[in-house]
Design a protein around this motif. Structure first.
Motif, PDB file in Angstrom:
ATOM      1  N   PRO A   1      40.011  31.044  46.873  1.00  0.00           N
ATOM      2  CA  PRO A   1      40.314  31.212  48.295  1.00  0.00           C
ATOM      3  C   PRO A   1      41.658  30.628  48.734  1.00  0.00           C
ATOM      4  O   PRO A   1      42.100  30.893  49.841  1.00  0.00           O
ATOM      5  CB  PRO A   1      39.161  30.474  48.987  1.00  0.00           C
ATOM      6  CG  PRO A   1      38.749  29.434  48.004  1.00  0.00           C
ATOM      7  CD  PRO A   1      38.974  30.038  46.641  1.00  0.00           C
ATOM      8  N   THR A   2      42.326  29.855  47.876  1.00  0.00           N
ATOM      9  CA  THR A   2      43.567  29.204  48.308  1.00  0.00           C
ATOM     10  C   THR A   2      44.774  29.484  47.422  1.00  0.00           C
ATOM     11  O   THR A   2      45.901  29.320  47.867  1.00  0.00           O
ATOM     12  CB  THR A   2      43.378  27.677  48.381  1.00  0.00           C
ATOM     13  OG1 THR A   2      43.027  27.185  47.085  1.00  0.00           O
ATOM     14  CG2 THR A   2      42.301  27.308  49.385  1.00  0.00           C
ATOM     15  N   GLN A   3      44.574  29.876  46.154  1.00  0.00           N
ATOM     16  CA  GLN A   3      45.695  30.035  45.228  1.00  0.00           C
ATOM     17  C   GLN A   3      45.857  31.488  44.785  1.00  0.00           C
ATOM     18  O   GLN A   3      44.886  32.127  44.410  1.00  0.00           O
ATOM     19  CB  GLN A   3      45.484  29.175  43.977  1.00  0.00           C
ATOM     20  CG  GLN A   3      45.382  27.696  44.275  1.00  0.00           C
ATOM     21  CD  GLN A   3      45.171  26.891  43.018  1.00  0.00           C
ATOM     22  OE1 GLN A   3      46.128  26.541  42.344  1.00  0.00           O
ATOM     23  NE2 GLN A   3      43.925  26.605  42.699  1.00  0.00           N
ATOM     24  N   SER A   4      47.085  31.974  44.820  1.00  0.00           N
ATOM     25  CA  SER A   4      47.352  33.286  44.253  1.00  0.00           C
ATOM     26  C   SER A   4      47.406  33.152  42.733  1.00  0.00           C
ATOM     27  O   SER A   4      47.519  32.051  42.198  1.00  0.00           O
ATOM     28  CB  SER A   4      48.661  33.853  44.798  1.00  0.00           C
ATOM     29  OG  SER A   4      49.744  33.020  44.461  1.00  0.00           O
ATOM     30  N   ALA A   5      47.304  34.275  42.040  1.00  0.00           N
ATOM     31  CA  ALA A   5      47.273  34.239  40.575  1.00  0.00           C
ATOM     32  C   ALA A   5      48.061  35.406  40.005  1.00  0.00           C
ATOM     33  O   ALA A   5      48.159  36.471  40.626  1.00  0.00           O
ATOM     34  CB  ALA A   5      45.840  34.305  40.071  1.00  0.00           C
TER      35      ALA A   5
ATOM     36  N   SER B   1      50.210  40.491  40.244  1.00  0.00           N
ATOM     37  CA  SER B   1      49.996  39.322  41.100  1.00  0.00           C
ATOM     38  C   SER B   1      48.906  39.640  42.112  1.00  0.00           C
ATOM     39  O   SER B   1      48.906  40.719  42.713  1.00  0.00           O
ATOM     40  CB  SER B   1      51.288  38.955  41.832  1.00  0.00           C
ATOM     41  OG  SER B   1      52.230  38.480  40.912  1.00  0.00           O
ATOM     42  N   LEU B   2      47.989  38.687  42.273  1.00  0.00           N
ATOM     43  CA  LEU B   2      46.913  38.840  43.239  1.00  0.00           C
ATOM     44  C   LEU B   2      46.936  37.661  44.210  1.00  0.00           C
ATOM     45  O   LEU B   2      46.976  36.501  43.789  1.00  0.00           O
ATOM     46  CB  LEU B   2      45.550  38.876  42.542  1.00  0.00           C
ATOM     47  CG  LEU B   2      45.258  40.103  41.682  1.00  0.00           C
ATOM     48  CD1 LEU B   2      43.927  39.919  40.953  1.00  0.00           C
ATOM     49  CD2 LEU B   2      45.216  41.346  42.537  1.00  0.00           C
ATOM     50  N   PRO B   3      46.885  37.942  45.509  1.00  0.00           N
ATOM     51  CA  PRO B   3      46.829  36.853  46.488  1.00  0.00           C
ATOM     52  C   PRO B   3      45.453  36.191  46.464  1.00  0.00           C
ATOM     53  O   PRO B   3      44.526  36.706  45.819  1.00  0.00           O
ATOM     54  CB  PRO B   3      47.068  37.583  47.816  1.00  0.00           C
ATOM     55  CG  PRO B   3      46.540  38.957  47.584  1.00  0.00           C
ATOM     56  CD  PRO B   3      46.843  39.260  46.134  1.00  0.00           C
ATOM     57  N   PRO B   4      45.287  35.081  47.168  1.00  0.00           N
ATOM     58  CA  PRO B   4      43.954  34.479  47.256  1.00  0.00           C
ATOM     59  C   PRO B   4      42.935  35.512  47.747  1.00  0.00           C
ATOM     60  O   PRO B   4      43.204  36.258  48.689  1.00  0.00           O
ATOM     61  CB  PRO B   4      44.128  33.360  48.286  1.00  0.00           C
ATOM     62  CG  PRO B   4      45.581  33.009  48.205  1.00  0.00           C
ATOM     63  CD  PRO B   4      46.280  34.315  47.921  1.00  0.00           C
ATOM     64  N   LEU B   5      41.805  35.589  47.060  1.00  0.00           N
ATOM     65  CA  LEU B   5      40.734  36.539  47.352  1.00  0.00           C
ATOM     66  C   LEU B   5      41.186  37.995  47.256  1.00  0.00           C
ATOM     67  O   LEU B   5      40.524  38.893  47.762  1.00  0.00           O
ATOM     68  CB  LEU B   5      40.104  36.259  48.722  1.00  0.00           C
ATOM     69  CG  LEU B   5      39.510  34.862  48.902  1.00  0.00           C
ATOM     70  CD1 LEU B   5      38.988  34.684  50.320  1.00  0.00           C
ATOM     71  CD2 LEU B   5      38.423  34.589  47.886  1.00  0.00           C
ATOM     72  N   GLY B   6      42.302  38.248  46.578  1.00  0.00           N
ATOM     73  CA  GLY B   6      42.829  39.607  46.440  1.00  0.00           C
ATOM     74  C   GLY B   6      42.140  40.383  45.335  1.00  0.00           C
ATOM     75  O   GLY B   6      41.504  39.814  44.446  1.00  0.00           O
ATOM     76  N   HIS B   7      42.279  41.697  45.393  1.00  0.00           N
ATOM     77  CA  HIS B   7      41.682  42.563  44.372  1.00  0.00           C
ATOM     78  C   HIS B   7      42.505  43.830  44.220  1.00  0.00           C
ATOM     79  O   HIS B   7      43.271  44.211  45.107  1.00  0.00           O
ATOM     80  CB  HIS B   7      40.231  42.904  44.726  1.00  0.00           C
ATOM     81  CG  HIS B   7      40.090  43.569  46.066  1.00  0.00           C
ATOM     82  ND1 HIS B   7      40.186  44.928  46.253  1.00  0.00           N
ATOM     83  CD2 HIS B   7      39.878  43.043  47.287  1.00  0.00           C
ATOM     84  CE1 HIS B   7      40.027  45.214  47.525  1.00  0.00           C
ATOM     85  NE2 HIS B   7      39.842  44.079  48.183  1.00  0.00           N
ATOM     86  N   ILE B   8      42.333  44.487  43.074  1.00  0.00           N
ATOM     87  CA  ILE B   8      43.000  45.749  42.780  1.00  0.00           C
ATOM     88  C   ILE B   8      42.132  46.505  41.769  1.00  0.00           C
ATOM     89  O   ILE B   8      41.435  45.882  40.961  1.00  0.00           O
ATOM     90  CB  ILE B   8      44.425  45.535  42.216  1.00  0.00           C
ATOM     91  CG1 ILE B   8      45.160  46.854  42.070  1.00  0.00           C
ATOM     92  CG2 ILE B   8      44.382  44.785  40.896  1.00  0.00           C
ATOM     93  CD1 ILE B   8      46.654  46.704  41.715  1.00  0.00           C
TER      94      ILE B   8
END
Length: 102
Positions: free
Chosen positions: A11-15, A36-43
């Motif tokens: 919930p706080t760190q992008s990856a 690259s995925l933001p916090p709570l991001g998906h693709i």
């Protein structure tokens, strides 16, 4: 058709998610592909349509998926990523792909 879905559950760190692809003989066919995925991001995508991932479109071989946080000093804990490989079968049904944890 083969595809990949990725989720960053943190919930706080992008990856940054890195993918290395191998053919059925173990030769590297995909390297230096990252998302690259933001916090709570998906693709989710099919390999043939995602820039840089077309070598995986044949569905033969294996992939290695791993991630690291996009910050110099990551906060603990780093939640990693969740990934799902999907294969569309000729009869228009879908199946997941086996996972080996190494």
């Amino acid at each position: 058709t083969n595809g990949l879905a990725l989720v960053n559950p943190d919930p706080t760190q992008s990856a940054t998610v890195y993918v290395i692809g191998y053919d059925s003989m173990g030769n590297v066919i995909l390297n230096d592909s990252s998302i690259s995925l933001p916090p709570l991001g998906h693709i989710a995508f099919v390999f043939a349509a995602q820039p840089g991932f077309s070598p995986l479109a044949t569905g033969q071989g294996s992939i290695r998926v791993f991630a690291e946080p996009n910050v110099a000093a990551p906060a603990a804990p780093f939640h990693g990523i969740n990934a799902l490989l999907i294969k569309a079968l000729p009869n228009l049904s879908y199946t997941n792909v086996s996972v080996v944890n190494r």
